[in-house]
Write a protein that holds these residues in place. Sequence first.
Motif, short mmCIF file in Angstrom:
data_model
loop_
_atom_site.label_atom_id
_atom_site.label_comp_id
_atom_site.label_asym_id
_atom_site.label_seq_id
_atom_site.Cartn_x
_atom_site.Cartn_y
_atom_site.Cartn_z
N ASN A 6 0.83 -1.22 0.00
CA ASN A 6 0.00 0.00 0.00
C ASN A 6 0.86 1.27 0.00
O ASN A 6 0.53 2.26 0.64
CB ASN A 6 -0.95 0.01 1.21
N ALA A 7 1.99 1.20 -0.75
CA ALA A 7 2.89 2.35 -0.91
C ALA A 7 3.46 2.83 0.42
O ALA A 7 3.78 4.01 0.59
CB ALA A 7 2.18 3.50 -1.63
N PHE A 8 3.60 1.92 1.39
CA PHE A 8 4.15 2.30 2.69
C PHE A 8 5.62 2.69 2.57
O PHE A 8 6.41 2.00 1.92
CB PHE A 8 4.03 1.14 3.68
N THR A 9 6.01 3.79 3.21
CA THR A 9 7.41 4.21 3.33
C THR A 9 7.63 4.80 4.72
O THR A 9 6.71 5.33 5.33
CB THR A 9 7.81 5.25 2.28
N SER A 10 8.86 4.70 5.19
CA SER A 10 9.23 5.33 6.47
C SER A 10 10.74 5.44 6.54
O SER A 10 11.47 4.61 5.99
CB SER A 10 8.72 4.51 7.66
N GLY B 176 1.92 -8.43 4.50
CA GLY B 176 2.81 -8.58 3.35
C GLY B 176 4.26 -8.42 3.76
O GLY B 176 4.61 -8.45 4.95
N THR B 177 5.12 -8.22 2.78
CA THR B 177 6.56 -8.14 2.98
C THR B 177 6.99 -6.68 3.07
O THR B 177 6.68 -5.88 2.19
CB THR B 177 7.31 -8.84 1.84
N TYR B 178 7.70 -6.36 4.14
CA TYR B 178 8.25 -5.03 4.35
C TYR B 178 9.78 -5.11 4.29
O TYR B 178 10.38 -5.98 4.92
CB TYR B 178 7.80 -4.47 5.70
N SER B 179 10.39 -4.20 3.50
CA SER B 179 11.83 -4.22 3.29
C SER B 179 12.46 -2.93 3.79
O SER B 179 11.83 -1.87 3.77
CB SER B 179 12.15 -4.41 1.80
#
Length: 443
Positions: A235-239, A255-258
């Motif tokens: 869902n276009a997550f960024t941080s 899901g997968t977070y990198s």
Amino acid sequence: PGEYIFYVQESDGFLFCPSQQLSVLIIVNDGPEAPTVSNDGPACEGEDVMVMASTVPGATYLWNGPNGFSSTEQNFVLNNVTIANAGDYFVTVKIGNCTSQSAVTKVVVYPVPSIVGEPTSNSPLCEGETLELNAEVLNADGLEFEWSGPNGFESSIQSPTIANVTEADNQGFYTVVVTDKITGCSSDPKSVLVSINRAPTGVSATNSGPACEGEDIKLSASYVFGASYEWSGPNAFTSTDRNPILEHVLVVDAGTYSVIVSIGDCSSEPVSTDVVVYPTPSASAGNDITIIQGSSTQLNGNGGITYTWTPSDYLDHPNLPNPVATPPIGVWTYVLIVTNEFGCSDQDSVVVTVLPNLVPETVNLITPNGDGINDYFTIDYLENIGDYTLAIYARGGVRILETAAYANDWNGTYKGKDLPDGTYWYVIRTSEKEFKGAITIKR
């Protein structure tokens, strides 16, 4: 020098009647000789220069020099000299009223080479890159450079380079001094800090899940001193936080977070963590219910595989989906918490309103034998009907009891004696209604 006598006489201009002669003795002394003067220059800007005069016994000294300088010391020091201090310094000595000729010494001050600003570098660097150093000066002609730095580094050029740098060998402070080859004057040392970064290794990523919908999940990356972090995910997550928090997650957030960990421009390979989000059940406690005092109602819960009703007061089985509730007069809110197979929970509530029972309820049979069971004629809900009178009659209409405040305490007696077994009648009268019925006494 010597002694001289002068005579003086006054006349009228025609040499008639001249006055007596008067004599005057004039002594001419030798003046002091000018002292011998010198200084310990030439000097560079910022150094001290001592200016000296030879000793003349009994003399006082008067110095004069550039920029209105003056001193009465025989010898003096010019501290922290600048170009403005350069020039001729004159001195005279005085003994009595006699002043010597001037003596002069020339103070020479050489300018110090100036580094413009601070030394520079192309730091920060990643290991394996080339370090470039530079010291900016206004005119490099006739100047020599002296660089020093970590691991014994030395260089005599204005802009040295070091290829294939490493953190262990080349990180640290690099210092440069600029010297005028002719005068020997040197600048103050100036330094530049060079940072050399390794690409982070051994980085890992984790999360605090699994979680139920609506909960928070904390992502975590390994701590690396001085590093920056770049997360990406569904869902276009960024941080850019090292440990960002996914607030109030939904199933679609799974899901997968990198994450990529960087020091300066040096970046690690991406590392990942899988986030699991379980669905939350949908609890239903049913519609609100209204019942009459003394009656029961069944609650209707659904939506999970385990059920908990709170409070558990007046419920027969608070851990069943459909317990029976028998609460007293009042408004009761029962909260249902349901849990699904993943341990996720939801809740709903139902309001049970219990209205007062306005119809008195009596027992039809009393057995006043002292065994504690049905020993008294009891009337429930009598307190709800307002003002009333209660009368009890025997066959034939004989009234054996009448009261307006019955306390459920009649046990089949009249004037202190037991009444025989049989059927009796009661009448409850209010301003609006009348309730009547039979009572059987069986001992």
